[in-house]
Design a protein around this motif. Structure first.
Motif, PDB file in Angstrom:
ATOM      1  N   LEU A 202       8.087  -8.204  -6.940  1.00 46.65           N
ATOM      2  CA  LEU A 202       6.653  -8.107  -6.680  1.00 46.65           C
ATOM      3  C   LEU A 202       5.910  -8.342  -7.988  1.00 46.65           C
ATOM      4  O   LEU A 202       6.188  -7.689  -8.996  1.00 46.65           O
ATOM      5  N   GLN A 203       4.981  -9.280  -7.969  1.00 49.00           N
ATOM      6  CA  GLN A 203       4.184  -9.579  -9.149  1.00 49.00           C
ATOM      7  C   GLN A 203       2.838  -8.870  -9.028  1.00 49.00           C
ATOM      8  O   GLN A 203       2.047  -9.164  -8.132  1.00 49.00           O
ATOM      9  N   VAL A 204       2.594  -7.931  -9.930  1.00 47.91           N
ATOM     10  CA  VAL A 204       1.374  -7.125  -9.912  1.00 47.91           C
ATOM     11  C   VAL A 204       0.448  -7.591 -11.027  1.00 47.91           C
ATOM     12  O   VAL A 204       0.867  -7.660 -12.195  1.00 47.91           O
ATOM     13  N   PRO A 205      -0.807  -7.937 -10.724  1.00 48.31           N
ATOM     14  CA  PRO A 205      -1.747  -8.356 -11.783  1.00 48.31           C
ATOM     15  C   PRO A 205      -2.018  -7.210 -12.763  1.00 48.31           C
ATOM     16  O   PRO A 205      -2.211  -6.059 -12.370  1.00 48.31           O
ATOM     17  N   VAL A 206      -2.019  -7.524 -14.062  1.00 52.02           N
ATOM     18  CA  VAL A 206      -2.318  -6.534 -15.105  1.00 52.02           C
ATOM     19  C   VAL A 206      -3.284  -7.153 -16.104  1.00 52.02           C
ATOM     20  O   VAL A 206      -3.420  -8.376 -16.193  1.00 52.02           O
ATOM     21  N   GLY A 207      -3.935  -6.289 -16.860  1.00 52.73           N
ATOM     22  CA  GLY A 207      -4.834  -6.758 -17.909  1.00 52.73           C
ATOM     23  C   GLY A 207      -4.076  -7.118 -19.174  1.00 52.73           C
ATOM     24  O   GLY A 207      -2.905  -6.767 -19.347  1.00 52.73           O
ATOM     25  N   LEU A 208      -4.760  -7.812 -20.068  1.00 57.45           N
ATOM     26  CA  LEU A 208      -4.177  -8.194 -21.346  1.00 57.45           C
ATOM     27  C   LEU A 208      -4.597  -7.190 -22.421  1.00 57.45           C
ATOM     28  O   LEU A 208      -5.771  -6.790 -22.485  1.00 57.45           O
ATOM     29  N   ARG A 209      -3.654  -6.817 -23.264  1.00 57.03           N
ATOM     30  CA  ARG A 209      -3.925  -5.816 -24.293  1.00 57.03           C
ATOM     31  C   ARG A 209      -4.998  -6.292 -25.271  1.00 57.03           C
ATOM     32  O   ARG A 209      -5.808  -5.494 -25.766  1.00 57.03           O
TER      33      ARG A 209
END
Length: 240
Positions: A202-209
Motif C-alpha cells: 500500500l502506497q500512502v502519500p506523505v509530506g516531504l521533510r
C-alpha cells in the motif's frame, strides 16, 4: 524364515502407512489466496479471494475465514465496520476491538482482523470478502512522497460442524464465533495455502521533510489571519 516374514510385515505396514498418508494428503483441501487493494489514496478496499483445491467441493457446511495482520501503517475503523456488519455487507472481528483511529503510524500497533468469507456464486470452491482499510499518517519523508506499507498474505481458517477434513486440520489459536455472532467461540483450524503473491504493498502519500519550515510558516500566518478576522468581526458586530 520367521525373520523374513517379519521383514515382509514391516514392509507391508510401511507401504500401508505411506498409502494412507497419500490418501489423506489428496483428500485435504489446499487453498490459493489472492488479496488486492482497490481505490487510491488513504481510503482503500482490501479484496481477499480464497479458492479451495479440488477437495474443497466437500466444504459445504464449513465457514471459511482469513486472519489478516495489519501493520501499524494501516487500520480498520471499528465504527465503519459495525455499520457494514449491521447491513450484512462485511463480517469481521477486530483484535483488539478498540482501535485508535487518530494515532499516526509511529504510535500505532499491529491489528489482527478475522474476516469471514462469503461463497462466490461464480465458483463453487471460491470465497471472497472486502474489507475497508485506511492509511495512517506517517512522518515526513526525505526524498519520497509515498510511504510503503507491506501487507503479508493472510492465514486461511476453516470451521466445520461435521467431520469433513478432520485428519487435515491443524488447530489455530483463534477465539471467535463461527458466523461473526456473539454465540461463543468455535474451534478454528488452519489450512495449508499458497498465496498468489507473497505480499501486497500500500502506497500512502506523505509530506516531504524539506517542506516542514514552509508548512509551519503558512500554518502560523493562516492562524493569525483567521484570528484577526474573527476578532475584527466580533468588535464590529458584537454587542457588549
Amino acid at each position: 524364515m520367521a525373520g523374513g516374514r517379519r521383514g515382509e510385515a514391516l514392509v507391508g505396514a510401511g507401504l500401508a502407512a505411506l498409502l494412507c498418508a497419500l490418501h489423506v494428503q489428496a483428500a485435504c483441501p489446499d487453498a490459493t489466496v489472492t488479496q488486492e487493494l482497490l481505490k487510491d489514496g488513504f481510503h482503500r478496499d482490501l479484496l481477499v479471494t480464497v479458492e479451495l483445491g479440488a477437495a474443497g467441493e466437500d466444504a459445504g457446511g464449513c465457514v471459511v475465514a482469513v486472519r489478516i495482520r495489519l501493520p501499524p501503517g494501516i487500520y480498520v475503523d471499528p465504527y465503519e465496520l459495525a455499520s457494514l456488519q449491521q447491513h450484512n455487507v462485511t463480517k469481521a472481528v477486530l483484535i483488539p476491538d478498540a482501535v485508535d483511529v487518530e494515532a499516526p503510524e509511529y504510535l500505532a500497533a499491529d491489528l489482527l482482523v478475522l474476516l469471514y468469507m462469503e461463497p462466490d456464486p461464480r465458483c463453487s470452491r471460491c470465497f471472497r470478502a472486502a474489507l475497508p482499510v485506511h492509511g495512517r499518517y506517517h512522518r515526513p519523508a526525505d526524498g519520497s512522497e509515498e510511504a510503503l506499507v507491506v501487507l503479508k498474505s493472510p492465514q486461511v481458517l476453516l470451521c466445520c460442524c461435521h467431520n469433513h477434513f478432520a485428519e487435515c486440520r491443524k488447530p489455530a489459536e483463534v477465539e471467535a464465533p463461527c458466523l461473526g455472532k456473539n454465540v461463543g467461540p468455535c474451534r478454528w483450524h488452519s489450512l495449508t495455502h499458497k498465496p498468489a503473491h507473497e505480499e501486497s504493498i500500500l502506497q500512502v502519500p506523505v509530506g516531504l521533510r524539506q517542506h516542514s519550515s514552509l508548512v509551519c510558516v503558512v500554518t502560523l500566518l493562516s492562524t493569525a489571519l483567521c484570528a484577526t478576522l474573527i476578532l475584527t468581526a466580533v468588535c464590529k458586530y458584537g454587542h457588549f
